[in-house]
Design an enzyme around this catalytic site. Structure first.
Site, PDB file in Angstrom:
ATOM      1  N   CYS A 100       0.875  -1.163   0.000  1.00  0.00           N
ATOM      2  CA  CYS A 100       0.000   0.000   0.000  1.00  0.00           C
ATOM      3  C   CYS A 100       0.918   1.219   0.000  1.00  0.00           C
ATOM      4  O   CYS A 100       1.964   1.204   0.636  1.00  0.00           O
ATOM      5  CB  CYS A 100      -0.845  -0.026   1.270  1.00  0.00           C
ATOM      6  N   LEU A 207      -8.110   8.882  -4.305  1.00  0.00           N
ATOM      7  CA  LEU A 207      -7.385   9.680  -5.298  1.00  0.00           C
ATOM      8  C   LEU A 207      -7.761  11.124  -4.997  1.00  0.00           C
ATOM      9  O   LEU A 207      -8.955  11.448  -4.933  1.00  0.00           O
ATOM     10  CB  LEU A 207      -7.791   9.284  -6.722  1.00  0.00           C
ATOM     11  N   HIS A 236      -3.631   6.979  -3.324  1.00  0.00           N
ATOM     12  CA  HIS A 236      -3.287   6.118  -2.192  1.00  0.00           C
ATOM     13  C   HIS A 236      -4.040   4.803  -2.326  1.00  0.00           C
ATOM     14  O   HIS A 236      -5.269   4.771  -2.232  1.00  0.00           O
ATOM     15  CB  HIS A 236      -3.683   6.819  -0.875  1.00  0.00           C
ATOM     16  N   HIS A 401       3.754   7.457   7.904  1.00  0.00           N
ATOM     17  CA  HIS A 401       3.062   7.228   6.628  1.00  0.00           C
ATOM     18  C   HIS A 401       1.759   7.994   6.502  1.00  0.00           C
ATOM     19  O   HIS A 401       1.215   8.107   5.419  1.00  0.00           O
ATOM     20  CB  HIS A 401       2.832   5.741   6.388  1.00  0.00           C
ATOM     21  N   GLY A 402       1.214   8.492   7.593  1.00  0.00           N
ATOM     22  CA  GLY A 402      -0.069   9.191   7.469  1.00  0.00           C
ATOM     23  C   GLY A 402      -0.476   9.728   8.818  1.00  0.00           C
ATOM     24  O   GLY A 402       0.355   9.908   9.712  1.00  0.00           O
ATOM     25  N   ALA A 403      -1.755   9.936   8.982  1.00  0.00           N
ATOM     26  CA  ALA A 403      -2.222  10.513  10.233  1.00  0.00           C
ATOM     27  C   ALA A 403      -2.389   9.429  11.287  1.00  0.00           C
ATOM     28  O   ALA A 403      -2.030   9.597  12.444  1.00  0.00           O
ATOM     29  CB  ALA A 403      -3.531  11.240  10.005  1.00  0.00           C
TER      30      ALA A 403
END
Lengths: 478, 143
Positions: A100, A207, A236, A401-403
């Site tokens: 991912c 997207l 993503h 990688h993100g929140a």
């Protein structure tokens, strides 16, 4: 098995350590601010300590500022193993959604260009890019093509006309993960992928059309080709059903393999196999095929996005900035206290972040370091960071990688209604297109941690440095 | 635990979802866990029992059998593009034989929230509850 939080020792403003004790072979290291640590689930520390007990682990079990409770390994976890020292590979240390990741493309458009055609673009993208549960792509692969895709990744996709050769330079592994073994991927996994090529999937996948709202490091931004005010597209998603089934198949096999190899596990959810074992090697071959599937998938979606843009903005070219994966296990050379070693680095919900001068980086980034693409949640901002030299010492060249979720799906769906979320975002000029209003509610921006706080902690800790902030304009939500 | 068996519920897990079935027998708890699995995606009451799919699994212990059962359903949902709303399971000597009834997924009517990627070994348990002897079958599923 409780009380790990109380054992945290602060070693710096954004660095915390759980010293080894009991069966822990190495310390667990947490990179996060005081506020982020306070809000982390106790399970994160327990899982990190459990990972530190696995055979062959090197230096420490690391967690990133966005860490949260996963299965086996925490999400936002990094752990490296040495095959020479009896090291293991774990399907749970990679995750179900193998490879991912996020890719970002430049459009050359400005907000002023986009604004009048925003609705039309959102509709066109939503019509082109299959999103949500059960959505299918138009590509059907026979057995031979499936294996070619699993070996070739984005290179395969470009050869078949999805994208351009110059895209490949801007993808980790140059678009093709070596060492893939399609024969280690079950027929069930291949069948699950049959009509899922070129689909976003659901959950937190999206997207987004975004605007570069702020530049923190003009020099690096220029090297990445990012300009303030420019419109970019970020995608993503991952390896879809094929990756999920590889995870399922090998987690099960590793539960038995761990037992057969006499590996004592603090919890069955840490199922793993020695790297130098049949199951370990077959998993690595299958997982690499899964990486190629994800790279091919994002490449196909890129082509669909290009077609949608071309229909609304004739002549506009979408150029790839970079493509990163955040659920992988990769064999890498790292300088450690014991010299240079070949290690199997698990990153589960963590992005590789090679610093300046790394030989694996494309020419364009070699002087500055690799782009680290941090996806926000729907409606919040995303970030572009750059890898640092010190990140190798800190966490085998890894960043967040993100929140990361702050609230469970059921809590979120009780608190928000999808329609209200969509209307609220529309009032702020953000268009959302999604097949599922319940899905939108579960993914409401408020259900996530503050991505800016996560990125700030990564920046302050030295894992990666801030380059640019992106704000959403259109979101196609799976 | 609030519901009276046979029943199902979800339990909290950071990013994912815990599914829990309660029943008077392991098989009934497995059926209820399967309903909890469907409920991650859509309201099971809104799924018509129009087609039957036979499912068989085998495992050396009940907990592994639960993971295999849920993963078999995830696979059938994904490859048949179906949702299931009713289940009948029988467990004997580590072998599960079951029928799942459902219908093709309709994105508008079922409004699926999220796809289940697979069942995990996290919070995995198949055991009897002390207070009333009811069977619990649970684990976290990745979404």
């Amino acid at each position: 098995m409780t009380g790990y939080r109380s054992r945290l020792q602060r070693e710096g403003p954004n660095t915390w350590v759980i010293p080894p004790e009991g069966d822990m072979r190495v310390p667990a290291v947490v990179y996060a601010s005081e506020d982020l640590v306070r809000d982390m689930d106790e399970k994160v520390f327990e899982q990190a300590a459990n990972v530190a007990m696995l055979p062959g682990i090197v230096q420490a079990a690391y967690t990133m500022p966005d860490a949260h409770w996963g299965y086996g390994f925490p999400i936002g976890g990094v752990a490296a193993f040495d095959a020479e020292a009896g090291g293991v590979v774990s399907a749970g240390g990679v995750g179900f959604d193998i490879s991912c990741g996020v890719r970002t493309l430049r459009t050359g458009l400005t907000r002023a260009d986009l604004e009048p055609a925003k609705e039309a673009l959102a509709d066109r993208l939503y019509a082109k890019v299959p999103a949500g549960l059960g959505s299918t792509g138009r590509i059907r692969l026979d057995a031979k093509e499936m294996d070619a895709m699993l070996r070739g990744g984005a290179q395969w996709a470009v050869e078949r006309g999805w994208g351009r050769p110059e895209d490949l330079e801007r993808i980790e592994e140059r678009g093709r993960m070596a060492g893939a073994r399609p024969e280690c991927v079950s027929d069930k996994a291949k069948k699950r992928q049959r009509d899922e090529m070129g689909t976003l999937g659901s959950g937190n996948h999206y997207l987004e059309v975004q605007e570069v709202a702020e530049i923190y490091d003009p020099g690096v931004a220029t090297a990445f080709g990012l300009r303030q005010g420019e419109i970019v597209v970020s995608i993503h998603c991952g390896s879809r059903g094929l990756g999920h089934q590889i995870g399922t198949d090998y987690l099960r096999r590793m539960v038995e393999a761990a037992r057969a190899h006499g590996i004592r596990l603090p919890d069955r959810e840490l199922a793993c196999a020695p790297i130098r074992s049949r199951v370990g090697q077959e998993y690595l071959g299958a997982m690499r095929a899964g990486i190629n599937c994800a790279l091919a998938n994002r490449q196909i979606i890129t082509q669909l996005a290009r077609e949608a843009f071309a229909a609304v903005f004739p002549g506009v070219e979408l150029e790839l900035v970079y493509d990163v994966s955040h659920n992988t296990c990769k064999e890498e050379l790292h300088r450690t206290g014991a010299g240079e070693r070949r290690l199997y680095v698990h990153r589960k919900g963590a992005t590789r972040a090679f610093g300046p001068g790394h030989p694996d980086l494309p020419e364009a980034f070699r002087a500055v370091g690799q782009p680290v693409l941090i996806g926000g949640s729907m409606g919040t901002c995303s970030y572009v960071l750059v890898g640092t030299r010190e990140a190798e010492r800190l966490a085998f060249s890894s960043a967040c990688h993100g929140a990361g979720r702050a609230m469970s799906r059921s809590q979120a769906s009780r608190r928000w209604r999808g329609r209200e979320v969509v209307d609220g975002l529309a009032a702020r000029g953000i268009l959302v297109r999604s097949p599922s209003m319940r899905g939108v509610a579960e993914e409401a921006p408020g259900a996530y941690k503050d991505v800016s706080a996560v990125v700030e902690a990564a920046h302050q800790a030295g894992l990666a440095r801030k380059v640019a902030r992106l704000v959403p304009v259109v979101c196609i939500k799976g | 635990m609030s519901c009276a068996p046979p029943c199902w519920e979800h339990f909290e897990h950071g990013a994912d979802v815990g599914v829990r079935g309660l029943g008077r027998t392991p098989a009934e708890a497995f059926e209820q866990a399967a309903l909890a699995l469907t409920a991650v995606v859509t309201d099971p009451a809104g799924v018509a029992a129009r087609e039957a799919v036979a499912i068989r699994c085998e495992a050396p212990e009940l907990e592994l059998l639960l993971v295999d059962w849920l993963n078999a359903l995830v696979y059938e949902m994904a490859t048949r593009h179906m949702l299931f709303g009713r289940f009948a399971a029988r467990i004997e000597d580590g072998r599960l034989e079951a029928t799942a009834w459902g219908e093709p997924m309709d994105p508008v009517r079922h409004a699926p929230a999220v796809e289940v990627k697979g069942a995990t070994y996290t919070a995995l348990a198949v055991r009897r509850r002390e207070e009333d002897g009811a069977w619990i079958a649970q684990c976290v599923v990745d979404v």
